[in-house]
Design an enzyme around this catalytic site. Structure first.
Site, PDB file in Angstrom:
ATOM      1  N   CYS A 117       0.827  -1.221   0.000  1.00 45.87           N
ATOM      2  CA  CYS A 117       0.000   0.000   0.000  1.00 45.87           C
ATOM      3  C   CYS A 117       0.853   1.259   0.000  1.00 45.87           C
ATOM      4  CB  CYS A 117      -0.906   0.020   1.220  1.00 45.87           C
ATOM      5  SG  CYS A 117      -2.077  -1.326   1.245  1.00 45.87           S
ATOM      6  N   HIS A 257      -2.191   6.749   5.076  1.00 48.24           N
ATOM      7  CA  HIS A 257      -2.800   5.610   4.388  1.00 48.24           C
ATOM      8  C   HIS A 257      -4.075   5.236   5.144  1.00 48.24           C
ATOM      9  CE1 HIS A 257      -3.624   1.911   2.519  1.00 48.24           C
ATOM     10  NE2 HIS A 257      -3.073   1.128   3.417  1.00 48.24           N
ATOM     11  N   ASN A 287      -9.975   0.372   2.554  1.00 49.15           N
ATOM     12  CA  ASN A 287      -8.544   0.438   2.250  1.00 49.15           C
ATOM     13  C   ASN A 287      -8.367   0.263   0.740  1.00 49.15           C
ATOM     14  OD1 ASN A 287      -5.835  -0.023   1.847  1.00 49.15           O
ATOM     15  ND2 ASN A 287      -5.600  -1.406   3.589  1.00 49.15           N
TER      16      ASN A 287
HETATM   17  N1  ACO Z   1     -16.812  -9.858  11.094  1.00 54.02           N
HETATM   18  C1  ACO Z   1     -17.017 -10.403  12.318  1.00 54.02           C
HETATM   19  N2  ACO Z   1     -16.024 -10.929  13.057  1.00 54.02           N
HETATM   20  C2  ACO Z   1     -14.785 -10.915  12.538  1.00 54.02           C
HETATM   21  C3  ACO Z   1     -14.497 -10.346  11.272  1.00 54.02           C
HETATM   22  C4  ACO Z   1     -15.586  -9.823  10.537  1.00 54.02           C
HETATM   23  N3  ACO Z   1     -15.430  -9.262   9.328  1.00 54.02           N
HETATM   24  N4  ACO Z   1     -13.189 -10.472  11.033  1.00 54.02           N
HETATM   25  C5  ACO Z   1     -12.649 -11.055  12.095  1.00 54.02           C
HETATM   26  N5  ACO Z   1     -13.594 -11.335  13.013  1.00 54.02           N
HETATM   27  C6  ACO Z   1     -13.460 -11.962  14.327  1.00 54.02           C
HETATM   28  C7  ACO Z   1     -12.192 -12.778  14.407  1.00 54.02           C
HETATM   29  O1  ACO Z   1     -12.400 -14.085  13.876  1.00 54.02           O
HETATM   30  C8  ACO Z   1     -11.950 -12.802  15.908  1.00 54.02           C
HETATM   31  O2  ACO Z   1     -12.737 -13.797  16.483  1.00 54.02           O
HETATM   32  P1  ACO Z   1     -12.094 -14.814  17.565  1.00 54.02           P
HETATM   33  O3  ACO Z   1     -11.645 -13.904  18.704  1.00 54.02           O
HETATM   34  O4  ACO Z   1     -13.250 -15.694  17.912  1.00 54.02           O
HETATM   35  O5  ACO Z   1     -10.955 -15.467  16.867  1.00 54.02           O
HETATM   36  C9  ACO Z   1     -12.482 -11.458  16.378  1.00 54.02           C
HETATM   37  O6  ACO Z   1     -13.322 -10.969  15.311  1.00 54.02           O
HETATM   38  C10 ACO Z   1     -11.417 -10.421  16.686  1.00 54.02           C
HETATM   39  O7  ACO Z   1     -10.444 -10.444  15.679  1.00 54.02           O
HETATM   40  P2  ACO Z   1      -9.168  -9.536  15.762  1.00 54.02           P
HETATM   41  O8  ACO Z   1      -8.244  -9.913  14.660  1.00 54.02           O
HETATM   42  O9  ACO Z   1      -8.634  -9.506  17.152  1.00 54.02           O
HETATM   43  O10 ACO Z   1      -9.806  -8.110  15.471  1.00 54.02           O
HETATM   44  P3  ACO Z   1      -9.076  -6.729  15.520  1.00 54.02           P
HETATM   45  O11 ACO Z   1      -9.774  -5.885  16.508  1.00 54.02           O
HETATM   46  O12 ACO Z   1      -7.602  -6.902  15.638  1.00 54.02           O
HETATM   47  O13 ACO Z   1      -9.376  -6.137  14.088  1.00 54.02           O
HETATM   48  C11 ACO Z   1      -8.444  -5.929  11.873  1.00 54.02           C
HETATM   49  C12 ACO Z   1      -8.990  -6.884  12.924  1.00 54.02           C
HETATM   50  C13 ACO Z   1      -9.521  -4.924  11.499  1.00 54.02           C
HETATM   51  C14 ACO Z   1      -8.052  -6.772  10.676  1.00 54.02           C
HETATM   52  C15 ACO Z   1      -7.212  -5.213  12.460  1.00 54.02           C
HETATM   53  O14 ACO Z   1      -6.320  -6.141  13.025  1.00 54.02           O
HETATM   54  C16 ACO Z   1      -6.464  -4.419  11.418  1.00 54.02           C
HETATM   55  O15 ACO Z   1      -6.952  -3.423  10.934  1.00 54.02           O
HETATM   56  N6  ACO Z   1      -5.229  -4.810  11.066  1.00 54.02           N
HETATM   57  C17 ACO Z   1      -4.421  -4.098  10.091  1.00 54.02           C
HETATM   58  C18 ACO Z   1      -4.890  -4.438   8.720  1.00 54.02           C
HETATM   59  C19 ACO Z   1      -4.297  -3.545   7.663  1.00 54.02           C
HETATM   60  O16 ACO Z   1      -4.124  -2.376   7.871  1.00 54.02           O
HETATM   61  N7  ACO Z   1      -4.014  -4.121   6.492  1.00 54.02           N
HETATM   62  C20 ACO Z   1      -3.615  -3.403   5.344  1.00 54.02           C
HETATM   63  C21 ACO Z   1      -2.157  -3.211   5.213  1.00 54.02           C
HETATM   64  S1  ACO Z   1      -1.819  -2.294   3.825  1.00 54.02           S
HETATM   65  C22 ACO Z   1      -1.525  -3.254   2.401  1.00 54.02           C
HETATM   66  O17 ACO Z   1      -0.413  -3.294   1.928  1.00 54.02           O
HETATM   67  C23 ACO Z   1      -2.670  -4.041   1.780  1.00 54.02           C
END
Ligand code: ACO
Length: 335
Positions: A117, A257, A287
């Site tokens: 990204c 970003h 994103n």
């Molecule tokens: N809907 C409902 N529940 C979900 C979803 C969803 N869409 N996705 C995950 N969950 C669940 C998980 O399974 C987990 O359940 P569990 O505890 O029973 O295992 C629970 O929700 C919590 O999951 P976490 O991963 O702890 O959630 P978190 O609060 O960390 O948020 C997120 C997840 C949004 C992905 C966050 O970690 C994040 O934003 N990370 C960075 C991602 C990012 O920026 N990526 C792009 C990089 S740039 C590039 O180059 C593409």
């Protein structure tokens, strides 16, 4: 012998997003998720989806025409075209070459940059070096992305987060008291495993098995990327300020970003930067990877937020892992 270094800046901006809007409320129809979960964990309400026959270079072309018009530059004047993208039309030729053809930019070199990204900021930094050295006078820098075509729509951990879009800027030499003041580029390949598309390259060429196993889709360890992202945004922003001899009090706007509102707010807090000075549109586009910074930049310009002489930090992070920052004293060539 006097060696003259030219100061590069942005003289035109253009963006494009596909028509199709997908709100969070459509996602529970195909996945075990909810609007409440997506909004509270990411700040995203809706995203745009490219049409089946719409490619990364198609969207780049639409954004680029607008940027060229905004800059008052014709395609003939372009010396170089750089696209930052993770979703090129094909592995080769470069999407930048397809864009060059679409624009009829017959005097331009063209290549793509693959930096997750962070690709748009990497591309802008590269363009600035060409301009500083006098090797190119006018450069088109584009971030264009069709990530929704490589998402695993069965994986709720990833597919709810991304959207499609394109943003383009025209870069040229600007007056000495304006333009790019400092840059930082970073990488940590040991974290490459946290965000990747495993198949389709030389490590794992495409086979019916790789397709059946969804290995041509984006895979992400969200928690690891989150931790890295907050650190990269804070440290990258601090570093460009340090290199320019400025402090956070000198920052008029941060254009980060747009991956997740929690990452943005967390980084702003660590920087002691009030959210009024942070540009946010992740709620409407999700994103959009390399397109996110130019999309946010254009919106801030359209809203009259960013003005001539403002100190603006653009900061990004992504697959690689990579991060990059750029501090620019805004030059409004239309004033
Ligand atoms: N809907 C409902 N529940 C979900 C979803 C969803 N869409 N996705 C995950 N969950 C669940 C998980 O399974 C987990 O359940 P569990 O505890 O029973 O295992 C629970 O929700 C919590 O999951 P976490 O991963 O702890 O959630 P978190 O609060 O960390 O948020 C997120 C997840 C949004 C992905 C966050 O970690 C994040 O934003 N990370 C960075 C991602 C990012 O920026 N990526 C792009 C990089 S740039 C590039 O180059 C593409």
């Amino acid at each position: 012998m006097k060696c003259e270094v030219k100061r590069a800046g942005i003289v035109g901006v253009g963006t494009y997003v596909p028509e199709r809007v997908m709100t969070n409320f459509e996602l529970p129809e195909i996945l075990d998720t909810s609007d409440e979960w997506i909004r509270s964990r990411s700040g995203i309400r809706e995203r745009r989806l490219s049409a089946d026959d719409e490619s990364t270079s198609d969207m780049a072309l639409k954004a680029s025409w607008k940027a060229l018009e905004n800059a008052g530059v014709s395609p003939d004047e372009l010396d170089l075209i750089i696209i930052g993208t993770n979703t090129p039309d094909m592995l080769f030729p470069a999407s930048a070459c397809l864009l060059q053809d679409g624009l009829g930019a017959k005097n331009a070199g063209a290549f793509d940059i693959l930096a997750g990204c962070t690709g748009f900021i990497y591309a802008a930094v590269v363009a600035a070096q060409f301009i500083a050295a006098g090797t190119a006078r006018t450069v088109l820098v584009v971030g264009s992305e069709t990530l929704t075509k490589v998402l695993n729509w069965k994986d709720r951990n990833t597919c709810v987060l991304f959207g499609d879009g394109a943003g383009a800027v025209v870069m040229k030499q600007v007056p000495e008291d304006r333009g790019i003041l400092s840059v930082v580029l970073g990488s940590d390949g040991s974290g490459g495993k946290f965000l990747k598309m495993p198949a389709g390259g030389s490590r794992m060429p495409a086979t019916p098995d790789t397709v059946a196993a969804d290995l041509h889709c984006l895979q992400m360890n969200g928690r690891e990327v989150y931790k890295f992202a907050v650190r990269a945004m804070e440290e990258g922003s601090s570093e460009v300020l340090r290199r320019a001899g400025l402090t956070v009090n000198d920052v008029d706007f941060l254009v980060p970003h747009q991956a997740n509102i929690r990452i943005i707010e967390h980084a702003a807090k660590k920087l002691h930067l009030p959210m009024e000075r942070v540009v946010v549109n992740v709620d409407r586009y999700g994103n959009t990877s390399t397109a996110s910074v130019p999309l946010a930049l254009e919106e801030a310009l359209q809203n009259g937020k960013i003005k001539d002489g403002d100190n603006v930090i653009m900061i990004g992070f992504g697959a690689g892992l990579t991060w990059a920052g750029l501090l620019i004293k805004w030059y409004d060539c239309h004033r």
